[in-house]
Design a protein around this motif. Structure first.
Motif, PDB file in Angstrom:
ATOM      1  N   THR A 532       0.848  -1.210   0.000  1.00  0.00           N
ATOM      2  CA  THR A 532       0.000   0.000   0.000  1.00  0.00           C
ATOM      3  C   THR A 532       0.879   1.255   0.000  1.00  0.00           C
ATOM      4  O   THR A 532       0.506   2.288   0.572  1.00  0.00           O
ATOM      5  CB  THR A 532      -0.908   0.004   1.236  1.00  0.00           C
ATOM      6  N   LYS A 534       1.847   3.338  -2.422  1.00  0.00           N
ATOM      7  CA  LYS A 534       1.395   4.515  -3.163  1.00  0.00           C
ATOM      8  C   LYS A 534       0.287   5.278  -2.435  1.00  0.00           C
ATOM      9  O   LYS A 534       0.091   6.473  -2.665  1.00  0.00           O
ATOM     10  CB  LYS A 534       0.883   4.082  -4.544  1.00  0.00           C
ATOM     11  N   SER A 535      -0.421   4.595  -1.551  1.00  0.00           N
ATOM     12  CA  SER A 535      -1.494   5.265  -0.811  1.00  0.00           C
ATOM     13  C   SER A 535      -1.038   5.792   0.544  1.00  0.00           C
ATOM     14  O   SER A 535      -1.828   6.362   1.292  1.00  0.00           O
ATOM     15  CB  SER A 535      -2.661   4.293  -0.600  1.00  0.00           C
TER      16      SER A 535
END
Length: 729
Positions: A532, A534-535
């Motif tokens: 996760t 990129k988030s």
């Protein structure tokens, strides 16, 4: 090997213009030879002059009275060499006495050029001898101060017993039983210890302004002084060796060219000319030899504890030999890498991996991990090619980078390391090429998923390994320069430091891959190839920071040089990196947030940074695009004979500079994954950097040649301040 090639290979590269131009004189001799051949063809075969000389007899020692009433031999009548004074300096002029003969004008031109070359060599040698004599006097004063400093330190530490305490220390000058006088400690009142602000510690101490006699005369300072003077003596001895070699090579070159002249013209003029050469300052001067002997004795006594073998090993480090095992190992790993690449292609094609469902998951998670090794290997291959071409065109890269003599890596060693890393990375890729997880456990095999991380840790361990294996001196040199880049501007900026910082600016994607390693294995689920990153707000923040770090380091280096050197060009160079930082920041924001306004802003700043950087590459770093130069739009001096190579490099640099605009323009190809396109663009930037490296060092080398700068400038530890005190009084 012919003498011309051997002569060129043994020159000091930065002094090559001061050597006798052997090729030019050889070209004139070829013209004379062609003229002689045409003369024989037109006028019939003529007998050589030697056939008309008096016969010397068959029995050695038998003397015959010459028929000619003249007591001079005919060979002495070809040339007359005279020494004349011109503009306060002694020069030599040769008069050719056979100008009236056919082709005499060409031979007269030959001797005129020969005199010009000899006078050039003799003048340069005299100048350099004066310089080394002046430097020897300075080093002598430094040694006096060192010995006094050493005695003072020992006294303060209570090691020496002061038998004459009633005498003032400053006036102490006793004579030993052997008649050798010791250095008076009063000399310390006329010198001061130079403060160097090259490390963070020295800068902090200077800022706090901690001073005192006890701190000045400490063992720590004594070790620093000894280290500085040791380095100065090693560099000075190298200069003396080069100067002695310069004298020997030029005398040998004049002897060779005169023998060629005698052979072509059937004359014997070399005896008269070489008599002049042998009696000239270039040949009879013994100052350099005496200085070498004195430096050897001083170095062995004061810096090697009277161990002659140890001292001479420091003064004359052994040249590195080419080892066959390097070539064998290189061939082995090249073959392994080629076989692994072929196996990888065949497996992907045979198993249809490009059509599997897990392809996207693999490209998003595993591909960025392995692309790190691709970037590093590509950069190392280009560096190996740079070394190969630098050697071919006699660019003195060990001196420019400041490598210790005999420790620099050749292109074979760099290729060996790069292909070894490539073979390990390809083996790791083949080991976890699975696109689909195990249907029973619903996860990928943990061991193979950890292979990229294990390989990175292995590289780091080898890099910092303290044992003398796998080119330790080169590894530590790299780590020291890397540390200087990270700590900029606290360290004094050397060429190798800002050169490495420039390399790192082309490895932004590799640095981002390292960030992805931390996120993927630290917070991601590597067993199921999920992350996760990129988030994550923290990841995105560092995504900006790690891209800016190399350019920020380079910007700080420019600021330090601007403050120290007061050179406005360093300020303009810093602005270039500042513009690039803004361009990268806005471009990264556009890639993450995708907005039209971000696209316009990033496009404007990227264009400005690209144009600025391209101009700086071509005009400042490479020294090209000089309209009034001998080679139009290039520069006066070129190492590569073909001018088209330079124009091709200019075009390539411009095209590759603008390649990164792809991220702004958001150009996509349906047959390429986004990660693949990012890797290709990053690889193009590394290739551009490889091209930039060669021409950047070529320009630096030519600047050194123009200034005859063949040795490092070593700062001395002491400064004599007698004149300042007299002036104050």
């Amino acid at each position: 090997m012919k003498f011309g090639k051997e002569y060129a290979s043994q020159m000091v590269p930065e002094w090559q213009e001061a050597y006798m131009n052997y090729d030019s004189l050889k070209t004139i001799l070829k013209d004379i030879q062609r003229m002689k051949q045409r003369s024989r063809q037109n006028g019939g075969l003529k007998r050589a002059v030697t056939l008309y000389r008096a016969f010397s007899g068959l029995v050695q020692g038998q003397k015959k009275t010459p028929i000619s009433p003249s007591k001079k031999d005919i060979e002495s009548q070809y040339i007359l060499v005279n020494s004349v004074s011109k503009n306060g300096s002694e020069i030599y002029e040769t008069t050719f006495l056979k100008v009236a003969e056919e082709g005499g004008e060409c031979e007269q031109e030959y001797f005129r050029r020969l005199d010009d070359e000899f006078n050039k060599v003799d003048k340069f040698y005299r100048t350099k001898v004066k310089e080394v004599i002046a430097e020897a006097e300075s080093l002598s004063q430094q040694m006096d101060a060192l010995i006094a400093f050493r005695i003072k330190v020992e006294k303060l530490q209570g090691v020496l017993q002061d038998s004459t305490q009633s005498e003032p220390v400053e006036q102490k000058q006793e004579t030993t039983s052997s008649g050798i006088k010791s250095v008076p400690l009063g000399i310390l009142g006329h010198v001061k210890l130079n403060k160097t602000f090259e490390t963070p510690g020295s800068i902090i101490k200077n800022f706090v302004n901690v001073t005192g006699q006890t701190e000045t005369f400490s063992r720590e300072n004594l070790k620093k002084v000894e280290k500085q003077l040791k380095t100065a003596f090693v560099e000075f001895y190298l200069k003396l060796r080069h100067l002695k070699s310069y004298s020997f090579l030029n005398i040998l070159a004049f002897s060779k060219i005169m023998k060629k002249y005698d052979k072509i013209t059937s004359r014997r003029a070399s005896t008269s000319y070489m008599r002049m050469v042998d009696n000239s300052y270039l040949s009879i001067s013994d100052e350099v030899t005496k200085l070498m002997e004195r430096v050897e004795d001083t170095f062995i006594k004061h810096f090697s504890n009277s161990n002659r073998r140890k001292g001479m090993n420091n003064l004359r480090p052994k040249t590195k030999k080419e080892r066959h095992r390097i070539s064998f190992s290189l061939g082995l790993f090249v073959g392994c890498s080629a076989a692994l690449i072929l196996a990888l292609i065949l497996i992907i094609h045979a198993r249809g991996l490009l059509d599997k469902r897990g392809k996207t998951q693999y490209m998003e998670n595993m591909f960025p991990l392995y692309s790190l090794f691709a970037f590093v290997v590509l950069h190392m291959l280009l560096y190996a090619a740079n070394i190969c071409f630098w050697r071919q065109y006699r660019v003195n890269y060990p001196f420019i980078f400041g490598f210790k003599q005999g420790t620099e890596l050749g292109y074979r060693e760099v290729l060996l390391v790069s292909f070894c890393l490539a073979a390990l990375a390809l083996t790791s890729v083949l080991s976890n090429l699975d696109m689909e997880m195990n249907p029973k456990t619903k996860e990928y095999e943990a061991l193979t998923e950890l292979l990229p991380l294990g390989l990175v840790l292995l590289v780091i361990i080898v890099l910092i390994c303290p044992f003398n294996i796998i080119y330790r001196s080169s590894r530590f040199f790299f780590l020291a320069s890397l540390f200087h880049c990270i700590c900029a501007p606290l360290y004094k900026v050397a060429l190798q430091d800002f050169f490495l910082a420039d390399q790192l600016t082309s490895q932004v994607q590799a640095i981002r891959s390292l960030e992805f390693y931390i996120c993927y294995y630290g917070w991601g689920d590597y067993k199921q190839r999920q992350n996760t990153c990129k988030s994550s707000g923290v990841y995105n923040t560092f995504y900006f920071i790690v891209a800016v770090i190399p350019y920020w380091s380079r910007f700080l280096q420019c600021l330090r040089r601007l403050c120290e050197e007061k050179d406005p060009m360093q300020g303009y160079n810093g602005l270039k990196y500042l513009a690039t930082i803004i361009a990268i920041t806005t471009r990264t924001a556009y890639s993450l947030y995708m907005g039209f306004s971000w696209k316009i802003i990033s496009g404007i700043f990227s264009a400005i940074a690209t144009i600025y950087g391209t101009y700086w590459d071509l005009v400042v770093d490479w020294g090209l695009l000089q309209r009034q130069s001998k080679n139009r739009w290039l520069r006066d001096k070129l190492l590569i004979p073909s001018k088209s190579v330079y124009f091709a490099a200019i075009v390539l640099n411009v095209l590759l500079r603008f390649a990164w605009l792809q991220t702004v323009l958001n150009i996509q190809f349906s047959f390429l994954h986004r990660q693949t396109l990012i890797t290709i663009v990053a690889s193009l930037e590394i290739i551009r950097r490889g091209i930039w490296n060669f021409f950047r060092l070529e320009n630096e080398h030519l600047n050194n040649v123009g200034k005859y700068r063949a040795f490092k400038s070593v700062p001395l530890p002491f400064t004599y301040c007698e004149e300042d005190e007299d002036h104050n009084e």
